[in-house]
Design an enzyme around this catalytic site. Structure first.
Site: not given
Length: 254
Positions: A84, A233
């Protein structure tokens, strides 16, 4: 800036960077699985974990922090991986210091711009009255007024620490709140990184889509994209064995 990091294992160096609101410990499970083959550097990025705070918070500065870490450790080059926000850091690092990167892994993020979507989290963190919190449960209860998800709160509460008889955030909440737009900024460079690069996404995540392929291949022409099944994620928390297996296969490939 001299960053805090954990160093474990033996073998070729692999530097791993966490995402926003995270810390080095987020990747400890993966590191333990790889420590027989690699020397792992689990890094707290600036304004996170036990690393120093600074009002300067952008990807150029964060990439320069990694270059300083490598110099202090005597590393001419290493494998780099980031999740990320950490993925954005390692992408920028590869553009600025391509000679220092042997192979690159980017976990569930693309080079494109991402709109700010952490407003509620920031609102909740800033609303926690640390001066009047008598326990971690008090702080969690305050945060729960803004964030319903217990797992998300549990993750965020890892940033809460004891200080001077009370509580404090490890993250530099003021600077992160003020500069949150920096996190989603697109990769901007006239350079390309031609060494092997893996974009590893979660199949249940929309952070890396087919629309991102053009951008990815423009900056990273020697790259490929995979999506791990049953992962969102937080792929390293949801599918740690698959993540370790994928990292190992990519790094070992000639």
């Amino acid at each position: 800036m001299k960053l805090n990091y954990k160093k474990i294992g033996q073998g070729k160096p692999l530097i791993i960077l966490h995402g926003l609101f995270g810390s080095a410990d987020n990747w400890l499970t993966i590191a333990r699985d790889l420590e027989k083959e690699y020397t792992l550097y689990l890094v707290d990025q600036r304004n996170h974990g036990d690393s120093p705070h600074s009002e300067e918070w952008n990807y150029t500065a964060m990439a320069q922090d990694i270059a300083e870490l490598m110099e202090s450790e005597g590393l001419d080059s290493a494998f780099l991986m980031g999740h990320s926000m950490g993925g954005k850091t390692v992408m920028n690092f590869a553009m600025l210091y391509p000679e220092k990167v042997d192979k690159l892994i980017v976990a569930d993020i693309a080079p494109r711009y991402y709109p700010v979507h952490h407003e509620r989290i920031l609102e909740g963190l800033n609303a926690v009255d640390l001066q009047n919190a008598k326990s971690r449960k008090d702080a969690d209860d305050m945060l729960a007024k803004y964030i319903n998800s217990a797992p998300i709160r549990q993750f965020l509460m890892k940033n809460l620490t004891r200080k001077d008889g009370g509580f404090a955030w490890k993250i530099n909440l003021q600077t992160i709140t003020k500069n949150i737009e920096e996190v989603g900024k697109a990769l901007e460079s006239d350079n390309t990184f031609d060494k092997p690069t893996l974009f590893m996404g979660g199949a249940n995540s929309d952070y890396i889509t087919e629309k991102d392929r053009e951008d990815i291949e423009r900056f990273f022409p020697n790259s490929h994209i995979i999506h791990l099944k049953n992962a969102g994620h937080w792929l390293h928390a949801e599918q740690p064995e698959a993540v370790s297996r994928t990292i190992r296969a990519f790094l070992e490939k000639e």
